[in-house]
Design a protein around this motif. Structure first.
Motif, PDB file in Angstrom:
ATOM      1  N   VAL A   1      -2.374  11.476  -3.260  1.00 18.52           N
ATOM      2  CA  VAL A   1      -3.159  10.242  -3.180  1.00 18.52           C
ATOM      3  C   VAL A   1      -4.637  10.601  -3.372  1.00 18.52           C
ATOM      4  O   VAL A   1      -5.154  11.497  -2.683  1.00 18.52           O
ATOM      5  CB  VAL A   1      -2.950   9.548  -1.822  1.00 18.52           C
ATOM      6  CG1 VAL A   1      -3.829   8.310  -1.704  1.00 18.52           C
ATOM      7  CG2 VAL A   1      -1.483   9.188  -1.634  1.00 18.52           C
TER       8      VAL A   1
ATOM      9  N   LYS B   1      -8.652   0.789  -4.404  1.00 12.56           N
ATOM     10  CA  LYS B   1      -7.260   0.372  -4.268  1.00 12.56           C
ATOM     11  C   LYS B   1      -6.884  -0.707  -5.276  1.00 12.56           C
ATOM     12  O   LYS B   1      -5.799  -0.687  -5.861  1.00 12.56           O
ATOM     13  CB  LYS B   1      -7.006  -0.130  -2.854  1.00 12.56           C
ATOM     14  CG  LYS B   1      -5.542  -0.326  -2.520  1.00 12.56           C
ATOM     15  CD  LYS B   1      -5.378  -0.946  -1.131  1.00 12.56           C
ATOM     16  CE  LYS B   1      -5.930  -0.055  -0.047  1.00 12.56           C
ATOM     17  NZ  LYS B   1      -5.721  -0.637   1.309  1.00 12.56           N
TER      18      LYS B   1
ATOM     19  N   LYS C   1       0.855   4.191  -2.740  1.00 13.22           N
ATOM     20  CA  LYS C   1       0.668   5.614  -2.450  1.00 13.22           C
ATOM     21  C   LYS C   1       1.793   6.458  -3.061  1.00 13.22           C
ATOM     22  O   LYS C   1       1.554   7.565  -3.553  1.00 13.22           O
ATOM     23  CB  LYS C   1       0.615   5.833  -0.938  1.00 13.22           C
ATOM     24  CG  LYS C   1      -0.669   5.325  -0.288  1.00 13.22           C
ATOM     25  CD  LYS C   1      -0.656   5.541   1.216  1.00 13.22           C
ATOM     26  CE  LYS C   1      -1.938   5.029   1.856  1.00 13.22           C
ATOM     27  NZ  LYS C   1      -1.940   5.204   3.334  1.00 13.22           N
TER      28      LYS C   1
ATOM     29  N   PHE D   1       1.663   8.036  -6.563  1.00  4.72           N
ATOM     30  CA  PHE D   1       0.937   9.285  -6.824  1.00  4.72           C
ATOM     31  C   PHE D   1       1.792  10.513  -6.505  1.00  4.72           C
ATOM     32  O   PHE D   1       1.292  11.638  -6.514  1.00  4.72           O
ATOM     33  CB  PHE D   1      -0.363   9.324  -6.006  1.00  4.72           C
ATOM     34  CG  PHE D   1      -1.352   8.270  -6.402  1.00  4.72           C
ATOM     35  CD1 PHE D   1      -2.139   8.422  -7.524  1.00  4.72           C
ATOM     36  CD2 PHE D   1      -1.459   7.107  -5.665  1.00  4.72           C
ATOM     37  CE1 PHE D   1      -3.039   7.442  -7.899  1.00  4.72           C
ATOM     38  CE2 PHE D   1      -2.360   6.112  -6.027  1.00  4.72           C
ATOM     39  CZ  PHE D   1      -3.148   6.265  -7.156  1.00  4.72           C
TER      40      PHE D   1
ATOM     41  N   ASP E   1       0.834  -1.205   0.000  1.00  3.41           N
ATOM     42  CA  ASP E   1       0.000   0.000   0.000  1.00  3.41           C
ATOM     43  C   ASP E   1       0.868   1.253   0.000  1.00  3.41           C
ATOM     44  O   ASP E   1       0.533   2.258  -0.644  1.00  3.41           O
ATOM     45  CB  ASP E   1      -0.912   0.008   1.226  1.00  3.41           C
ATOM     46  CG  ASP E   1      -2.062  -0.989   1.099  1.00  3.41           C
ATOM     47  OD1 ASP E   1      -2.121  -1.685   0.057  1.00  3.41           O
ATOM     48  OD2 ASP E   1      -2.885  -1.056   2.022  1.00  3.41           O
TER      49      ASP E   1
ATOM     50  N   TYR F   1      -6.313   0.845  -8.723  1.00  4.89           N
ATOM     51  CA  TYR F   1      -5.061   1.601  -8.759  1.00  4.89           C
ATOM     52  C   TYR F   1      -3.847   0.668  -8.738  1.00  4.89           C
ATOM     53  O   TYR F   1      -2.839   0.925  -9.401  1.00  4.89           O
ATOM     54  CB  TYR F   1      -5.002   2.571  -7.574  1.00  4.89           C
ATOM     55  CG  TYR F   1      -5.964   3.729  -7.683  1.00  4.89           C
ATOM     56  CD1 TYR F   1      -6.010   4.510  -8.830  1.00  4.89           C
ATOM     57  CD2 TYR F   1      -6.836   4.040  -6.634  1.00  4.89           C
ATOM     58  CE1 TYR F   1      -6.893   5.573  -8.939  1.00  4.89           C
ATOM     59  CE2 TYR F   1      -7.722   5.111  -6.732  1.00  4.89           C
ATOM     60  CZ  TYR F   1      -7.749   5.863  -7.891  1.00  4.89           C
ATOM     61  OH  TYR F   1      -8.616   6.915  -8.004  1.00  4.89           O
ATOM     62  N   ARG F   2      -3.957  -0.426  -7.987  1.00  2.00           N
ATOM     63  CA  ARG F   2      -2.841  -1.377  -7.938  1.00  2.00           C
ATOM     64  C   ARG F   2      -2.643  -2.026  -9.312  1.00  2.00           C
ATOM     65  O   ARG F   2      -1.513  -2.193  -9.771  1.00  2.00           O
ATOM     66  CB  ARG F   2      -3.094  -2.440  -6.870  1.00  2.00           C
ATOM     67  CG  ARG F   2      -1.978  -3.475  -6.789  1.00  2.00           C
ATOM     68  CD  ARG F   2      -2.145  -4.405  -5.607  1.00  2.00           C
ATOM     69  NE  ARG F   2      -1.610  -3.801  -4.380  1.00  2.00           N
ATOM     70  CZ  ARG F   2      -2.340  -3.344  -3.381  1.00  2.00           C
ATOM     71  NH1 ARG F   2      -3.661  -3.430  -3.429  1.00  2.00           N
ATOM     72  NH2 ARG F   2      -1.772  -2.797  -2.314  1.00  2.00           N
TER      73      ARG F   2
ATOM     74  N   PHE G   1      -8.890   6.412  -2.750  1.00  2.00           N
ATOM     75  CA  PHE G   1      -7.812   5.420  -2.768  1.00  2.00           C
ATOM     76  C   PHE G   1      -8.235   4.102  -2.125  1.00  2.00           C
ATOM     77  O   PHE G   1      -8.058   3.036  -2.695  1.00  2.00           O
ATOM     78  CB  PHE G   1      -6.581   5.988  -2.054  1.00  2.00           C
ATOM     79  CG  PHE G   1      -5.441   5.010  -1.938  1.00  2.00           C
ATOM     80  CD1 PHE G   1      -4.609   4.767  -3.020  1.00  2.00           C
ATOM     81  CD2 PHE G   1      -5.206   4.321  -0.748  1.00  2.00           C
ATOM     82  CE1 PHE G   1      -3.556   3.858  -2.925  1.00  2.00           C
ATOM     83  CE2 PHE G   1      -4.156   3.418  -0.637  1.00  2.00           C
ATOM     84  CZ  PHE G   1      -3.340   3.183  -1.735  1.00  2.00           C
ATOM     85  N   GLU G   2      -8.784   4.164  -0.907  1.00  2.00           N
ATOM     86  CA  GLU G   2      -9.149   2.936  -0.203  1.00  2.00           C
ATOM     87  C   GLU G   2     -10.246   2.183  -0.941  1.00  2.00           C
ATOM     88  O   GLU G   2     -10.211   0.957  -1.040  1.00  2.00           O
ATOM     89  CB  GLU G   2      -9.607   3.272   1.221  1.00  2.00           C
ATOM     90  CG  GLU G   2      -8.495   3.768   2.130  1.00  2.00           C
ATOM     91  CD  GLU G   2      -7.397   2.720   2.338  1.00  2.00           C
ATOM     92  OE1 GLU G   2      -7.705   1.513   2.246  1.00  2.00           O
ATOM     93  OE2 GLU G   2      -6.238   3.112   2.590  1.00  2.00           O
TER      94      GLU G   2
END
Length: 581
Positions: free
Chosen positions: A323, A331, A217, A220, A213, A334-335, A327-328
């Motif tokens: 970020v 996630k 982050k 970004f 994680d 984005y990953r 994001f959460e």
């Protein structure tokens, strides 16, 4: 499907209704015509007697394979009838050669990384590309205004079927079947695997990556940097780098070194030392020349890195994080985006190391010169007049010592490299006229170009060599068989040069007659070509009209059936029912 068979199919089997789909099939399936199949497998047989151009990780790349790929590409790009110019021919040849080397390298990397080409993985790759091709068809129809920009999927399907006679599912099935059949053919399977190796390698690399994680982050982050650029076009970049480093070690600030040494263009109204760049983490991760910035903190400088313009040193001014608020929640998405970027960059890095290392062994000086030109033209190596001069001399030597299979690529590389020098703003053309004449004469020995004959007319006229100017003028007229706008320009230019040379007393009236005879021949060919084109257009219009009439008939409601027996009822009268007993 060979190029010849495809062209016959296009000419005989494709009416206007499905011509679009024929072109779609060709665009999707053309990779199997590139002669890679046997060449990348390292096998013998049919290709065994062809001279070897290079050996890539034990796999031989042959001259026949490269030339087949070049001709396939030229034919594909010449569908409008215009022949490529010598510079275009050189650029196409260089790009195809680079692609062939890269394909062989990617296959070797796949083997090195343990990537297995399972049927399931290959089928998924084929399905993905099929969907991409269908979407490209949609964009093409939108661009040509055959489909509104806000069209629904149903609108697209209807327009596609009207244009091709096929539903989207039928088109996908046909495209997929073409490639799957090639994958099962022993002579074409190598080309199919080479075509799909890259996405399969990337998927394999992605499966091995699992950024934390915190790393996610950091993706970004944005880097605000200063740069000292040492342009290869402005002198010895390496020497200037060393001077700057010595001065900074002696107490000169980075900003003062920027003003003193950097070849960057300052931002409007600012000194170079006030110019900054803002780079995203994604930009840094995807650009090998910027990768050294990753992890640096404010105030730290990068090592010397190679950039397309030459060399550079960066200083980080500050690092900011952005970020996203979701994001959460997102996630996983984005990953996946980060992993895709990292996997693509890792493959590019592997490919760069592979093709610049000792894994590629060249057997042909001519093809080697063409490949070096491709690397320079594509930005894989820093470009400058000095770098282009080096390739020019390399190609010139290869061209002068070879009369065999690699003379043509050597001459094309020689011409392309010198053309880059000749058209550079830094070049004094007056000093290079003799060299230009020599290079143009060389390339005209391996390919034809009326425009280059006309260039020689002008160069010889400048040197007061009237007889040679006339020979080239006559050759330009004789070689002009192109009835497109390019041929029309040659016709007009020949006429203008003829008038100019005759008025100046450089050529005689008898020589003018010789040129005019060829000009008259071209006008006759142009008239015949225009008539043939008009006849084709007329026939296509007739076919389209007949097709529209047939569609109209098919859409017309079927006539109602008359009563099977008895008297027809009068208007308004009900048909009598059965008689009650």
């Amino acid at each position: 499907m060979s190029i010849t068979r495809f062209q016959n199919f296009m000419q005989k089997g494709c009416g206007p209704a499905i011509m679009f789909f024929c072109a779609l099939v060709f665009a999707f399936f053309a990779f199997s015509n590139c002669g890679q199949g046997r060449a990348l497998q390292g096998g013998e047989g049919e290709q065994g007697e062809s001279p070897t151009v290079a050996t890539i990780a034990g796999s031989k790349l042959t001259s026949d394979a490269v030339q087949q790929a070049i001709q396939a590409t030229i034919q594909k790009q010449s569908q409008n009838g215009a022949e490529p110019t010598p510079i275009q021919q050189a650029q196409i040849s260089a790009q195809v050669l680079q692609d062939q080397v890269n394909s062989a390298a990617i296959m070797a990397i796949a083997q090195q990384d343990g990537v297995s080409f399972t049927d399931a993985a290959l089928s998924k790759a084929i399905e993905d590309e099929t969907n991409q091709q269908i979407q490209m068809a949609r964009l093409q129809m939108t661009f040509s205004k055959e489909l509104p920009q806000n069209a629904t999927e149903q609108d697209f399907e209807a327009a596609f079927k009207k244009k091709t006679g096929l539903s989207l599912d039928e088109a996908k099935q046909r495209l997929t079947a073409q490639v799957e059949a090639a994958a099962k053919d022993k002579d074409q399977r190598g080309a199919v695997l080479a075509h799909y190796a890259q996405p399969l390698i990337i998927e394999a690399l992605k499966a091995r990556m699992n950024p934390t994680d915190e790393e996610l982050k950091q993706s970004f982050d944005s880097y605000v940097v200063e740069r000292i650029l040492f342009s290869s076009a402005k002198g010895d970049a390496d020497a200037n780098v060393q001077k700057a480093i010595n001065d900074i070690k002696g107490g000169l600030s980075f900003e003062q070194a920027m003003d003193r040494y950097s070849n960057d263009v300052p931002q409007p109204g600012k000194k170079l030392s006030q110019s900054i760049l803002t780079l995203s983490a994604a930009q840094i991760d995807s650009d090998p020349s910027l990768k050294a910035l990753r992890g640096l903190k404010a105030g730290q400088t990068s090592p010397v890195v190679t950039v397309p313009e030459g060399k550079a040193i960066y200083k980080v001014v500050k690092v900011t994080s952005a970020v996203p608020p979701d994001f959460e929640k997102n996630k996983a998405r984005y990953r996946d985006q980060l992993v895709q970027t990292l996997a693509s960059e890792q493959l590019r890095s592997q490919l760069d190391q592979f093709t610049h290392g000792n894994s590629v062994q060249w057997s042909s000086p001519g093809y080697k010169a063409l490949y070096d030109y491709a690397q320079l033209a594509s930005g894989s190596t820093a470009s400058s007049n000095d770098a282009m001069e080096k390739i020019y001399q390399e190609a010139k030597t290869a061209a002068s010592t070879s009369q065999g299979f690699d003379r043509m690529p050597a001459v094309l590389a020689e011409y392309a490299a010198f053309d880059g020098i000749w058209n550079s703003p830094q070049t004094d053309k007056k000093k290079l006229v003799d060299e230009r004449i020599s290079v143009v004469n060389d390339v005209l020995q391996v390919t034809e170009s009326p425009s280059l004959h006309l260039e020689l007319v002008s160069l010889y006229a400048q040197q007061k060599q009237g007889e040679k100017a006339f020979e080239q003028l006559l050759s330009a007229a004789q070689m002009n068989h192109d009835t497109s706008t390019s041929g029309q320009k040659v016709f007009s230019d020949v006429a203008a040069e003829t008038e100019k040379l005759h008025s100046a007393g450089v050529i005689t009236a008898a020589q003018v007659e010789q040129v005019q005879k060829e000009q008259d021949r071209w006008k006759k060919e142009k008239t015949e070509a225009d008539k043939a084109q008009a006849d084709i257009a007329k026939e296509q219009a007739k076919e389209l009209k007949e097709q529209a009439e047939q569609e109209k008939k098919n859409q017309a409601p079927a006539p109602s059936k008359p009563p099977s027996s008895g008297t027809l009822p009068k208007p308004g009268q009900n048909t009598p029912g059965p008689t009650k007993k």
